[in-house]
Design a protein around this motif. Structure first.
Motif, PDB file in Angstrom:
ATOM      1  N   PRO A   1       0.823  -1.213   0.000  1.00 21.95           N
ATOM      2  CA  PRO A   1       0.000   0.000   0.000  1.00 21.95           C
ATOM      3  C   PRO A   1       0.861   1.268   0.000  1.00 21.95           C
ATOM      4  O   PRO A   1       1.794   1.390   0.798  1.00 21.95           O
ATOM      5  CB  PRO A   1      -0.796  -0.100   1.298  1.00 21.95           C
TER       6      PRO A   1
ATOM      7  N   MET B   1      -8.540  -2.820  -0.861  1.00 22.43           N
ATOM      8  CA  MET B   1      -7.118  -2.975  -1.202  1.00 22.43           C
ATOM      9  C   MET B   1      -6.515  -4.152  -0.450  1.00 22.43           C
ATOM     10  O   MET B   1      -5.796  -4.966  -1.025  1.00 22.43           O
ATOM     11  CB  MET B   1      -6.323  -1.718  -0.820  1.00 22.43           C
TER      12      MET B   1
ATOM     13  N   PRO C   1      -2.460  -1.128  -4.963  1.00 22.00           N
ATOM     14  CA  PRO C   1      -2.826  -0.514  -3.682  1.00 22.00           C
ATOM     15  C   PRO C   1      -2.311   0.922  -3.529  1.00 22.00           C
ATOM     16  O   PRO C   1      -1.326   1.182  -2.849  1.00 22.00           O
ATOM     17  CB  PRO C   1      -2.186  -1.452  -2.660  1.00 22.00           C
TER      18      PRO C   1
END
Length: 168
Positions: free
Chosen positions: A70, A150, A96
């Motif tokens: 992420p 995500m 992400p």
């Protein structure tokens, strides 16, 4: 540096950057007054990113699969232009990525509300990804919904990768 590190290392769990990656139209989007300096720094002589050049090598649009963790970007409206191609490709590839754009700011966020917003965003991002914590206030429901999606995609990808690498 953050973008290069994410593209070439598996040592990170989560990341935050205050500048978008430089994508294929980076030089064309750069202010004319600084374009020459940028080109000299990267030792390139053309605005067109060559397939084996440094800009193409670092462009997210050429390698969206490399974003495996992420990434939160806190960008000024002008910095967002430098990586818009890559952001679009990353979004389409369901990577992400969370992009926050702060209007009327430069690289350094100096308006008090924006400065505080960056800090708050960063803390929520890190607490969510590293500790599994969520702010219970209703105004953040949509944000956490995106982040949950995500996380689910990343977990599914990692499960598939684990199956491919499992010797059994």
């Amino acid at each position: 540096m953050v973008h290069y590190a994410l593209q070439h290392s598996d040592l990170f769990s989560v990341a935050i950057a205050s500048q978008g990656g430089k994508d294929l139209t980076y030089f064309a989007q750069s202010p004319e007054a600084t374009r020459g300096t940028y080109m000299a720094d990267l030792n390139v002589t053309t605005l067109v990113a060559t397939p084996d050049g440094p800009v193409a090598a670092a462009a997210w649009s050429r390698q969206p699969e490399r974003l495996r963790i992420p990434l939160l970007l806190n960008l000024s409206q002008y910095e967002a232009l430098f990586g818009f191609e890559g952001f679009a490709v990353l979004r389409d590839a369901k990577r992400p990525l969370e992009v926050r754009v702060f209007p009327d700011e430069g690289h350094m966020k100096y308006h008090p509300r924006n400065f505080a917003g960056v800090y708050d965003n960063n803390m929520m991002w890190l607490k969510f990804w590293l500790k599994g914590e969520e702010d219970p206030r209703p105004e953040f429901r949509d944000q956490y919904g995106r982040w949950e999606a995500m996380r689910a995609r990343l977990q599914a990808e990692r499960a598939v990768e684990g199956d491919r690498h499992d010797p059994q």
